[in-house]
Design a protein around this motif. Sequence first.
Motif, PDB file in Angstrom:
ATOM      1  N   VAL A   6       0.834  -1.197   0.000  1.00  0.00           N
ATOM      2  CA  VAL A   6       0.000   0.000   0.000  1.00  0.00           C
ATOM      3  C   VAL A   6       0.872   1.252   0.000  1.00  0.00           C
ATOM      4  N   LEU A   7       1.863   1.286   0.876  1.00  0.00           N
ATOM      5  CA  LEU A   7       2.732   2.450   0.985  1.00  0.00           C
ATOM      6  C   LEU A   7       3.498   2.713  -0.307  1.00  0.00           C
ATOM      7  N   ALA A   8       4.027   1.666  -0.907  1.00  0.00           N
ATOM      8  CA  ALA A   8       4.783   1.837  -2.160  1.00  0.00           C
ATOM      9  C   ALA A   8       3.894   2.424  -3.255  1.00  0.00           C
ATOM     10  N   GLY A   9       2.669   1.966  -3.340  1.00  0.00           N
ATOM     11  CA  GLY A   9       1.744   2.493  -4.346  1.00  0.00           C
ATOM     12  C   GLY A   9       1.431   3.961  -4.141  1.00  0.00           C
ATOM     13  N   LEU A  10       1.285   4.363  -2.892  1.00  0.00           N
ATOM     14  CA  LEU A  10       0.971   5.760  -2.594  1.00  0.00           C
ATOM     15  C   LEU A  10       2.171   6.673  -2.826  1.00  0.00           C
ATOM     16  N   VAL A  11       3.349   6.192  -2.490  1.00  0.00           N
ATOM     17  CA  VAL A  11       4.568   6.971  -2.750  1.00  0.00           C
ATOM     18  C   VAL A  11       4.750   7.135  -4.251  1.00  0.00           C
ATOM     19  N   GLU A  12       4.464   6.064  -4.996  1.00  0.00           N
ATOM     20  CA  GLU A  12       4.570   6.120  -6.463  1.00  0.00           C
ATOM     21  C   GLU A  12       3.617   7.160  -7.034  1.00  0.00           C
ATOM     22  N   LYS A  13       2.470   7.375  -6.367  1.00  0.00           N
ATOM     23  CA  LYS A  13       1.509   8.395  -6.805  1.00  0.00           C
ATOM     24  C   LYS A  13       1.963   9.799  -6.424  1.00  0.00           C
ATOM     25  N   GLY A  14       3.055   9.888  -5.652  1.00  0.00           N
ATOM     26  CA  GLY A  14       3.602  11.191  -5.296  1.00  0.00           C
ATOM     27  C   GLY A  14       3.069  11.764  -3.993  1.00  0.00           C
ATOM     28  N   LEU A  15       2.350  10.982  -3.201  1.00  0.00           N
ATOM     29  CA  LEU A  15       1.819  11.498  -1.942  1.00  0.00           C
ATOM     30  C   LEU A  15       2.933  11.647  -0.909  1.00  0.00           C
ATOM     31  N   GLN A  16       2.776  12.671  -0.064  1.00  0.00           N
ATOM     32  CA  GLN A  16       3.756  12.938   0.985  1.00  0.00           C
ATOM     33  C   GLN A  16       3.041  13.465   2.219  1.00  0.00           C
ATOM     34  N   GLY A  17       3.737  13.470   3.336  1.00  0.00           N
ATOM     35  CA  GLY A  17       3.261  14.103   4.562  1.00  0.00           C
ATOM     36  C   GLY A  17       1.902  13.618   5.021  1.00  0.00           C
ATOM     37  N   GLU A  18       1.072  14.574   5.458  1.00  0.00           N
ATOM     38  CA  GLU A  18      -0.253  14.263   5.990  1.00  0.00           C
ATOM     39  C   GLU A  18      -1.141  13.564   4.955  1.00  0.00           C
ATOM     40  N   ALA A  19      -1.043  13.995   3.698  1.00  0.00           N
ATOM     41  CA  ALA A  19      -1.852  13.366   2.646  1.00  0.00           C
ATOM     42  C   ALA A  19      -1.485  11.893   2.498  1.00  0.00           C
ATOM     43  N   LEU A  20      -0.196  11.593   2.582  1.00  0.00           N
ATOM     44  CA  LEU A  20       0.268  10.214   2.502  1.00  0.00           C
ATOM     45  C   LEU A  20      -0.272   9.396   3.676  1.00  0.00           C
ATOM     46  N   LEU A  21      -0.151   9.930   4.872  1.00  0.00           N
ATOM     47  CA  LEU A  21      -0.613   9.213   6.059  1.00  0.00           C
ATOM     48  C   LEU A  21      -2.117   8.962   6.013  1.00  0.00           C
ATOM     49  N   LYS A  22      -2.868   9.977   5.647  1.00  0.00           N
ATOM     50  CA  LYS A  22      -4.327   9.853   5.583  1.00  0.00           C
ATOM     51  C   LYS A  22      -4.737   8.792   4.554  1.00  0.00           C
TER      52      LYS A  22
END
Length: 153
Positions: A111-127
Motif C-alpha cells: 500500500v505504501l509503495a503504491g501511494l509513494v509512487e503516486k507522489g503522496l507525501q506528509g499528511e496526505a500520505l498518512l491519511k
Amino acid sequence: MKTFKLVGVQVIDDHLHRQQIPLIDGLIINKEDGRNRWLVETYIDKQYEPLFAKLQRSQDEVRLEVTISHTGNDPAYMLATIHSVTSMKEHISVLMEGLMIRNRTDLAEIVLAGLVEKGLQGEALLKEFKHELHERRGMKWREPVKVDQATKG
C-alpha cells in the motif's frame, strides 16, 4: 485438504489495477499437496462471465488477491489459472487453481509503495495510507476527529 470460506477476491491486471469481484459465495481449498496449490471457487454475478471467459481462453496465469475466512484478514496473493466458467441462470461459477505466493511483501509495504509512487507525501500520505489499508482489509475507515486543544475541558 482444508476448506475455508472465501470472503473477497480481486483480479490484478498487468498494470497492477485491481478489480473487486463481489462474491455471492466462495470457497478456497488448500490441496495440501506439498506444492502450496489451492483451489478457488467463486459464485458471482453473470456480468463477470466475459472477464473470466477471456482469462480462461488466454490460459495465462491470473494474479489474485484473496481474503480468507474474515474480511478483516490481510489478503493473500495467488497466481491462478481458470479451469472452468460455468454459466447458470443469473450467476456463474468460476473454478481456479493457483499457487499461494508465500514470499509476498507485507500488505502495508504494498500500500505504501503504491501511494509513494503516486507522489503522496506528509499528511496526505498518512491519511490515504490509513484509508487504503483499512479498505483493503475490508474494514470501514473514518478519519479521526481532531480535537482543538483550546476546547479540551
